[in-house]
Each structure stands twice: as structure tokens, then as C-alpha cells.
Design an enzyme around this catalytic site. Structure first.
Site, PDB file in Angstrom:
ATOM      1  N   HIS A 105       0.836  -1.198   0.000  1.00 10.73           N
ATOM      2  CA  HIS A 105       0.000   0.000   0.000  1.00 10.73           C
ATOM      3  C   HIS A 105       0.881   1.262   0.000  1.00 10.73           C
ATOM      4  O   HIS A 105       2.051   1.223  -0.327  1.00 10.73           O
ATOM      5  CB  HIS A 105      -1.003  -0.054   1.144  1.00 10.73           C
ATOM      6  CG  HIS A 105      -1.674  -1.387   1.249  1.00 10.73           C
ATOM      7  ND1 HIS A 105      -2.624  -1.813   0.340  1.00 10.73           N
ATOM      8  CD2 HIS A 105      -1.495  -2.421   2.114  1.00 10.73           C
ATOM      9  CE1 HIS A 105      -3.013  -3.052   0.660  1.00 10.73           C
ATOM     10  NE2 HIS A 105      -2.342  -3.435   1.730  1.00 10.73           N
ATOM     11  N   GLU A 142      -1.569   0.177   8.211  1.00 12.26           N
ATOM     12  CA  GLU A 142      -0.724  -0.850   7.602  1.00 12.26           C
ATOM     13  C   GLU A 142       0.367  -0.227   6.741  1.00 12.26           C
ATOM     14  O   GLU A 142       1.511  -0.674   6.753  1.00 12.26           O
ATOM     15  CB  GLU A 142      -1.583  -1.792   6.757  1.00 12.26           C
ATOM     16  CG  GLU A 142      -0.791  -2.891   6.067  1.00 12.26           C
ATOM     17  CD  GLU A 142      -1.640  -3.747   5.149  1.00 12.26           C
ATOM     18  OE1 GLU A 142      -1.085  -4.707   4.581  1.00 12.26           O
ATOM     19  OE2 GLU A 142      -2.846  -3.475   4.994  1.00 12.26           O
ATOM     20  N   HIS A 197       3.272  -6.883   4.419  1.00 13.27           N
ATOM     21  CA  HIS A 197       1.888  -6.555   4.728  1.00 13.27           C
ATOM     22  C   HIS A 197       1.585  -6.883   6.188  1.00 13.27           C
ATOM     23  O   HIS A 197       2.390  -7.510   6.889  1.00 13.27           O
ATOM     24  CB  HIS A 197       0.926  -7.346   3.838  1.00 13.27           C
ATOM     25  CG  HIS A 197       0.885  -6.868   2.423  1.00 13.27           C
ATOM     26  ND1 HIS A 197       0.027  -5.903   1.987  1.00 13.27           N
ATOM     27  CD2 HIS A 197       1.630  -7.240   1.345  1.00 13.27           C
ATOM     28  CE1 HIS A 197       0.224  -5.684   0.686  1.00 13.27           C
ATOM     29  NE2 HIS A 197       1.194  -6.480   0.274  1.00 13.27           N
ATOM     30  N   GLU A 279       2.338 -11.604   5.583  1.00 12.06           N
ATOM     31  CA  GLU A 279       1.412 -10.923   6.487  1.00 12.06           C
ATOM     32  C   GLU A 279       2.000 -11.103   7.883  1.00 12.06           C
ATOM     33  O   GLU A 279       1.967 -12.189   8.458  1.00 12.06           O
ATOM     34  CB  GLU A 279       0.022 -11.554   6.401  1.00 12.06           C
ATOM     35  CG  GLU A 279      -0.636 -11.479   5.032  1.00 12.06           C
ATOM     36  CD  GLU A 279      -1.283 -10.133   4.753  1.00 12.06           C
ATOM     37  OE1 GLU A 279      -1.191  -9.238   5.624  1.00 12.06           O
ATOM     38  OE2 GLU A 279      -1.883  -9.983   3.679  1.00 12.06           O
TER      39      GLU A 279
END
Length: 315
Positions: A105, A142, A197, A279
Site C-alpha cells: 500500500h 498498515e 503486509h 502478512e
């Protein structure tokens, strides 16, 4: 990280014949996660593309409008933060190796929803350019987490002699899109790419998982040549992440292996070099959130991921 919206059901490529490489990877997984088994036995406890995990309920997705808080200053090079443009060490085991770090992101995505919602081709389907990502309940984004871990990893890997490139460094208003993120690694001829992430699943869902590319041959996507090395990279990262952070593999996806294979992520589908996602924890669980918001733990996360990369590149 944010995945596609409700009802997304990507076409499934034909299943490849199981060969020696698949068997070899299966044999590696238990060994790589032995550290977690030992850790659990002695009573230890853990201190780009859509909300939730591969198996989490979409009802657990966070609000896309949550804006990131002002980022805390990146640590100095001496504490593992790294600085843009820092040169690789003159010597070290990774001299000549190129590592691309993809901070999931972008802190500015929430201000550019129209741009990041446009569809791009991911081989198996079309998908949003990018998403805002998730956040903890108290607003730690995040995108802020991923950039901080990326800076710490860059410093560690450059000390090993690697040339390190980031897909974004908070230096552009939004994005890049998932197809461009893959292209950056491809054009760099990276020896390894890792996309950082943090998940946005439901409370009580804890732990990390590494996402590996599945065998895809559709449209612009052909992962068949990189499935094997990507599996090796991901398995080594999972093992070192357990060992360094003490975090457990996910209790909600991956059958406690810490490894998940997916065929619906553009960043993996379009990669022609070894690449995985990680993650690092679930931002929507209070216990995981306490780790993700800790600078000391983020340094451990960066170290664990980096050591897995080093192991892969030297292996």
C-alpha cells in the site's frame, strides 16, 4: 492487506503435475518451522491487495477510509532504519545480489481512492490498482507499518552487501498499482522480492503467514518458472521469522504451517522473479496489534524476514 471485493471468484488454472520440486518443498516446511515447535514446547508466547486473509470472513474487513497517523521518524541506520539512497556495503555475502522490498500500500492511497480503484490486468482477472490497506483499532495504518519494516530491512540487507530497491518509499502520492509493483521487481532482475503486509482479519485470529505464488499460466501471467524458488524463499522466511520474533504461524490460515498458496494476487501472478508476500500479523487482534505497533518488535520482524532472504540467496 486488502483483497478483492465480495463475490470475486478468479478462474482456476489447470493444476500442474506434482513433481520432485513440489515434494522437496513439502519436505522443507516442517524443518523451517521447527523453531516454532520448540518455542511452543517451552511455553513461549507471542508478545496489495484487500481486507482480511485468504480464508477470513469479509465481514472482518476494516474501514477503507481510516487515514494513517503521522509516521514516526524512521530509525537511523545505526538502529536498523536505513536511509534512501544508501549504498551497499563494500563487502559481504550478498554483493551482486538485488533485493526488491515492496512496502504494501502507500500512506497516501486513502486520499486517491479514484486512482487506486481503477482496474488493472493481473493475468487471471482484472483487479483494483491498489487499496488503502488496513489499520489497528486505534488508527496505526498498515501502510505506515510496512514502510517502517521496509526501511529496517533495507539497512540490514545493505550491510550484507545487497543492492536494495523499494517499490515505493512514501515518495509518490499513491500506488504503485499491483501490476507496476511486479514490474519493478522484474525490471530490476531481482534475485528476491518480498512484499510486506499486515492482515485485517477478525479478533482472535493471530500469527503471521507467508503467501506463495501458485502455478498460473493465463493472459500476462506465467508463474510456472518461479513457483519452486518462491516456495524456497517463503519457507526460509517463515522459519527465520518464527525463530527471531517468536511469533506463531497463523491460527486461521495455512494449517499452522505459516505458508499459504494463492493465485489471485497480481503482485505474485505477474512476477517473473522469486517473490512472496508476508502478512506479519493481524492488525485487528489486540495482542498482534501490540506487537505490530512496537518498534522493537518491528526490528525483530525486519531481521527475521531479512535472514530468510539471506539464507535463500546463499542457499
Amino acid at each position: 492487506m486488502s483483497y478483492t471485493g465480495p463475490g470475486f471468484d478468479p478462474p482456476q488454472p489447470r493444476r500442474p503435475r506434482r513433481g520432485p520440486l513440489t515434494v522437496a518443498l513439502a519436505a522443507l516446511v516442517p524443518g523451517a518451522l521447527l523453531g516454532w515447535a520448540v518455542y511452543a514446547a517451552v511455553g513461549g508466547s507471542g508478545g496489495d491487495e484487500g481486507p482480511g486473509s485468504a480464508a477470513a470472513s469479509p465481514s472482518a474487513s476494516p474501514s477503507a477510509s481510516a487515514s494513517p497517523r503521522t509516521s514516526s521518524p524512521a530509525p537511523s541506520a545505526g538502529s536498523g532504519g536505513g536511509k534512501p539512497g544508501a549504498s551497499a556495503a563494500a563487502g559481504g555475502p550478498l554483493v551482486g545480489k538485488v533485493v526488491v522490498i515492496d512496502p504494501g500500500h502507500n500512506p497516501g492511497n486513502f486520499e486517491h481512492t479514484a486512482e487506486i480503484n481503477r482496474q488493472v490486468d493481473i493475468g487471471t482477472n482484472r483487479k483494483e490498482c491498489d487499496t488503502t490497506g488496513t489499520s489497528t483499532d486505534d488508527g496505526y495504518a498498515e501502510a505506515e507499518f510496512t514502510l517502517d519494516v521496509a526501511h529496517r530491512m533495507r539497512a540490514l540487507l545493505e550491510k550484507q552487501g545487497a543492492t536494495v530497491k523499494l517499490t515505493q518509499d512514501g515518495d509518490r502520492p499513491f500506488g504503485p498499482c499491483v501490476d507496476e509493483r511486479a514490474r519493478i521487481g522484474n525490471e530490476a532482475k531481482a534475485d528476491a522480492v518480498v512484499s510486506i503486509h499486515a492482515d485485517g482479519s477478525g479478533a482472535g485470529n493471530r500469527g503471521f503467514h507467508v503467501i506463495l505464488p501458485g502455478a498460473v499460466d493465463a493472459g500476462a501471467a506465467d508463474t510456472r518458472a518461479v513457483v519452486g524458488p518462491s516456495g524456497d524463499l517463503g519457507t526460509r522466511i517463515a522459519g527465520d521469522f518464527v525463530r527471531v520474533t517468536g511469533s506463531a504461524p497463523s491460527n486461521y490460515v495455512g494449517d499452522s504451517t505459516g505458508l499459504v498458496t494463492r493465485k489471485d494476487l497480481g503482485g505474485l501472478n505477474l512476477s517473473t522473479v522469486p517473490k512472496v508476500f508476508i502478512e506479519c500479523g493481524n492488525m485487528r487482534d489486540s495482542e498482534d496489534a501490540a506487537l505490530l505497533t512496537s518498534g522493537a518488535w518491528r526490528q525483530k520482524a525486519a531481521q527475521g524476514i531479512s535472514e530468510g532472504i539471506v539464507s535463500f540467496l546463499r542457499g
